[in-house]
Design an enzyme around this catalytic site. Structure first.
Site, PDB file in Angstrom:
ATOM      1  CD  GLU A 297       8.971 -47.500  90.064  1.00 20.94           C
ATOM      2  OE1 GLU A 297       8.930 -47.782  88.856  1.00 20.94           O
ATOM      3  OE2 GLU A 297       9.239 -46.354  90.469  1.00 20.94           O
ATOM      4  CB  CYS A 331       4.904 -53.842  85.600  1.00 21.73           C
ATOM      5  SG  CYS A 331       6.564 -54.334  86.041  1.00 21.73           S
TER       6      CYS A 331
HETATM    7  P1  NAP Z   1      -2.521 -53.541  93.366  1.00 22.04           P
HETATM    8  O1  NAP Z   1      -3.872 -54.101  93.324  1.00 22.04           O
HETATM    9  O2  NAP Z   1      -2.348 -52.087  93.147  1.00 22.04           O
HETATM   10  O3  NAP Z   1      -1.912 -53.962  94.784  1.00 22.04           O
HETATM   11  C1  NAP Z   1      -0.591 -53.669  95.144  1.00 22.04           C
HETATM   12  C2  NAP Z   1      -0.493 -53.591  96.651  1.00 22.04           C
HETATM   13  O4  NAP Z   1      -1.243 -52.473  97.111  1.00 22.04           O
HETATM   14  C3  NAP Z   1      -1.071 -54.809  97.366  1.00 22.04           C
HETATM   15  O5  NAP Z   1      -0.274 -55.096  98.492  1.00 22.04           O
HETATM   16  C4  NAP Z   1      -2.436 -54.323  97.776  1.00 22.04           C
HETATM   17  O6  NAP Z   1      -2.975 -55.021  98.873  1.00 22.04           O
HETATM   18  C5  NAP Z   1      -2.124 -52.899  98.143  1.00 22.04           C
HETATM   19  N1  NAP Z   1      -3.297 -52.005  98.193  1.00 22.04           N
HETATM   20  C6  NAP Z   1      -4.506 -52.164  97.624  1.00 22.04           C
HETATM   21  N2  NAP Z   1      -5.284 -51.110  97.910  1.00 22.04           N
HETATM   22  C7  NAP Z   1      -4.563 -50.268  98.675  1.00 22.04           C
HETATM   23  C8  NAP Z   1      -4.812 -49.006  99.296  1.00 22.04           C
HETATM   24  N3  NAP Z   1      -5.973 -48.374  99.161  1.00 22.04           N
HETATM   25  N4  NAP Z   1      -3.822 -48.442 100.015  1.00 22.04           N
HETATM   26  C9  NAP Z   1      -2.638 -49.055 100.151  1.00 22.04           C
HETATM   27  N5  NAP Z   1      -2.345 -50.240  99.592  1.00 22.04           N
HETATM   28  C10 NAP Z   1      -3.290 -50.838  98.866  1.00 22.04           C
HETATM   29  O7  NAP Z   1      -1.555 -54.261  92.316  1.00 22.04           O
HETATM   30  P2  NAP Z   1      -1.366 -55.820  92.099  1.00 22.04           P
HETATM   31  O8  NAP Z   1      -2.584 -56.366  91.447  1.00 22.04           O
HETATM   32  O9  NAP Z   1      -0.876 -56.450  93.339  1.00 22.04           O
HETATM   33  O10 NAP Z   1      -0.144 -55.836  91.067  1.00 22.04           O
HETATM   34  C11 NAP Z   1      -0.299 -55.659  89.692  1.00 22.04           C
HETATM   35  C12 NAP Z   1       0.032 -54.242  89.287  1.00 22.04           C
HETATM   36  O11 NAP Z   1       1.350 -53.932  89.704  1.00 22.04           O
HETATM   37  C13 NAP Z   1       0.040 -54.041  87.787  1.00 22.04           C
HETATM   38  O12 NAP Z   1      -0.564 -52.811  87.497  1.00 22.04           O
HETATM   39  C14 NAP Z   1       1.512 -54.033  87.438  1.00 22.04           C
HETATM   40  O13 NAP Z   1       1.816 -53.355  86.239  1.00 22.04           O
HETATM   41  C15 NAP Z   1       2.094 -53.368  88.638  1.00 22.04           C
HETATM   42  N6  NAP Z   1       3.522 -53.668  88.790  1.00 22.04           N
HETATM   43  C16 NAP Z   1       4.424 -52.680  88.541  1.00 22.04           C
HETATM   44  C17 NAP Z   1       5.779 -52.941  88.644  1.00 22.04           C
HETATM   45  C18 NAP Z   1       6.806 -51.872  88.368  1.00 22.04           C
HETATM   46  O14 NAP Z   1       7.970 -52.070  88.701  1.00 22.04           O
HETATM   47  N7  NAP Z   1       6.433 -50.742  87.772  1.00 22.04           N
HETATM   48  C19 NAP Z   1       6.206 -54.221  89.008  1.00 22.04           C
HETATM   49  C20 NAP Z   1       5.246 -55.200  89.273  1.00 22.04           C
HETATM   50  C21 NAP Z   1       3.910 -54.910  89.163  1.00 22.04           C
HETATM   51  P3  NAP Z   1      -4.081 -56.171  98.645  1.00 22.04           P
HETATM   52  O15 NAP Z   1      -3.391 -57.258  97.899  1.00 22.04           O
HETATM   53  O16 NAP Z   1      -4.464 -56.536 100.024  1.00 22.04           O
HETATM   54  O17 NAP Z   1      -5.200 -55.559  97.860  1.00 22.04           O
END
Ligand code: NAP
Ligand code: MG
Length: 525
Positions: A297, A331
């Protein structure tokens, strides 16, 4: 076992209802939240170990989670898991799966009902952790708690439904049956922005379906995940069913995703990390026996469309809360407003006025509407986009920021070209791009002209426009005459199209199917 079974049955017999939101105009609720904030304040700065197979594992290498309203305040210190510890967590999850997969669905569901009960009792306390850790306002933190409880209650009932006899066509001379079985080890990788709801939702979906979990919380929101982990231990969830692995995603993420023993990945986060996981998970690793499944997601660039027949005040209110609730860090945030020419100036003026009334500040205070963005990187990124916006549109309000927390004013750019970067890229902060459309057709075209497809809203009283939007507005969650945020579990199953992800529809009847596989069993009579 017999008593736990009864408990699940009696719980499940009550139909699912959404957890009500807390009314903070009531003194007693205000007091309860203020007291919980005081309580949590006295618990800040502790050190949290990894939990693998029920064992606490300390680490000499730690990182800190801080309060974005006051970055010098440390919420907690967390172990930086190594590659070896990541593998150890997967080994434990894989071993535990062999026993956990045989535990009946009723018993698994019971752990969720029991955990939901504790979360209800501890609601203000858990919300307080999110107020400190990610800068949620009181009502945003409360909403996150309600959603988390809803996910547990909903998925527990769902697995009981899926454990029942499934409808298949009968045939003479044969007994036929379709049963759902779990998949295996799930890597759960949540974002920080719904740090309780999404983290607990994905974790519980996986475990209630009979899978085991390696939970790697977001590095800016690990404390609320540690609190939740503690609740799972309190309700007696067997050790090793959920393993708690903190550390940077960019360091241990690949190790977790690539491991041949991981059966599937439940991820919510940004487009780029989602794409990376999708690609890596598709590659068969040595010794891997399955096609790894990924439930992804991702981001959004969601739009609120207003036509000439709309209730303009309601539309302006909807635009403002969609754009600026939780500082635009959803999001589902309505980061684009697309308004038809005829009412453009009026709506823009109303939106601007309403935005100027929003308060920005430290969210430990009760009536603050907007808190800080999550961290320094987010602040830099949003301010860069504000600079870009100055070249792409007309700044009508906001643009400023102040410290020491990461506070950014609600910012609005008008007359933005639909192809502009601030109209196309997910900013994930309090920045709204307002666009003028010639007419409804043009508005719908602009709304769909994005690589994302998560949520959208239309304000209109024209039934033909509403019918056309139902068919043509290409988003996973479409709303009429209301804001485009605030999906409720069960009521608005949630997930998006295109670069917004795999449309998993969290909080809906289709969701748990992603966490299981079906086995057809036929016996000749
Ligand atoms: P993110 O930077 O993509 O991080 C999400 C998760 O992925 C974190 O636990 C992060 O760990 C981990 N991660 C980072 N690099 C990774 C890698 N190479 N391999 C595996 N995991 C990795 O996103 P965010 O800043 O936390 O959240 C914001 C984003 O989420 C926005 O784009 C938002 O639109 C989206 N979102 C989508 C939904 C939906 O339902 N569609 C809901 C909520 C949020 P670290 O924190 O340690 O980097
Ligand atoms: Mg933080």
């Amino acid at each position: 076992m017999a008593t736990t079974f009864k408990r699940a049955v009696s719980h499940a017999q009550q139909p699912f209802v959404n957890e009500p939101l807390t009314d903070f105009s009531k003194e007693e609720n205000k007091r309860a939240q203020a007291e919980a904030l005081e309580q949590v304040k006295s618990e800040l700065g502790r050190t949290y170990p990894l939990i693998i197979g029920g064992k606490q594992i300390e680490s000499e290498h730690t990182f800190a989670s801080v309060n974005p309203s006051q970055p010098n305040q440390i919420i907690g210190h967390f172990a930086r898991a190594t590659e070896e510890q990541t593998k150890e967590a997967i080994t434990t999850a894989a071993t535990t799966f062999e026993t956990w997969k045989r535990v009946p669905a009723e018993e698994r569901a019971n752990y969720l009902f029991a955990a939901a009960d504790i979360m209800r009792q501890r609601r203000f306390y858990l919300a307080a952790w999110m107020i400190y850790e990610v800068g949620k306002s009181w009502s945003e933190a409360d909403g996150d708690m309600a959603e988390a409880i809803d996910f547990l209650e909903f998925y527990a009932r769902e697995i009981l439904r899926l454990a029942e006899e499934q409808p298949i066509v009968r045939m003479e001379g044969e007994d036929n049956q379709l049963v759902y079985i779990p998949l295996g080890v799930c890597a759960v990788i949540p974002p920080w922005n719904f740090p309780c709801a999404i983290m607990a939702g994905m974790t519980c979906a996986a475990l209630v379906a009979g899978n085991t979990v390696v939970l790697k919380p977001a590095s800016t929101a690990p404390t609320i995940a540690a609190q939740f982990m503690h609740i799972l231990q309190e309700v007696g969830l067997p050790a090793g069913v959920v393993n708690f692995l903190t550390g940077s995603g960019s360091v241990i993420g690949d190790t977790l995703v690539d491991d041949a023993r991981v059966r599937f990945i439940a991820f919510t986060g940004s487009r780029d990390v989602g794409l990376r996981i999708y690609e890596r998970a598709a590659k068969r690793q040595q010794g891997q026996r399955w096609l790894k499944r990924s439930i992804l997601e991702m981001g959004g660039k969601d739009a609120v469309v207003v036509d000439e027949t709309a209730d303009l005040d309601a539309a302006a209110t909807g635009i403002v809360s969609s754009a600026f609730g939780f500082q635009g860090q959803k999001c589902s945030a309505g980061s684009r407003a697309i308004i038809v020419e005829q009412v453009y100036d009026q709506v823009l003026q109303k939106v601007t006025e309403k935005s100027r009334q929003l308060t920005v500040g430290d969210v430990t205070q009760p009536d603050v509407y907007m808190g800080p963005v999550i961290d320094e990187n987010a602040m830099k990124k949003v301010l860069e986009y504000i600079d870009i916006g100055k070249g792409e549109g007309r700044l009508v309000t906001g643009g400023g920021h102040h410290g020491p927390g990461y506070f950014i004013e609600p910012t609005i750019f008008a007359d933005v070209n639909p192809q502009a970067r601030i109209a196309q890229e997910e900013i994930f902060g309090p920045v709204l791009a307002v666009m003028k459309a010639k007419d409804f057709d043009d508005a719908l075209r602009i709304a769909n002209d994005t690589e994302y497809g998560l949520t959208g809203a239309l304000y209109s009283r024209d039934q033909q426009h509403i019918e056309r939007a139902k068919e043509e507005f290409h988003v996973g969650n479409l709303y009429f005459n209301r804001k485009c945020t605030g999906a409720l579990v069960g009521v608005h199953p949630f997930g998006g199209f295109n670069m917004s992800g795999t449309d998993s529809k969290a909080g809906g009847r289709d969701y748990l199917l992603l966490f299981i596989q079906a086995k057809t069993i036929s016996a000749k009579k």
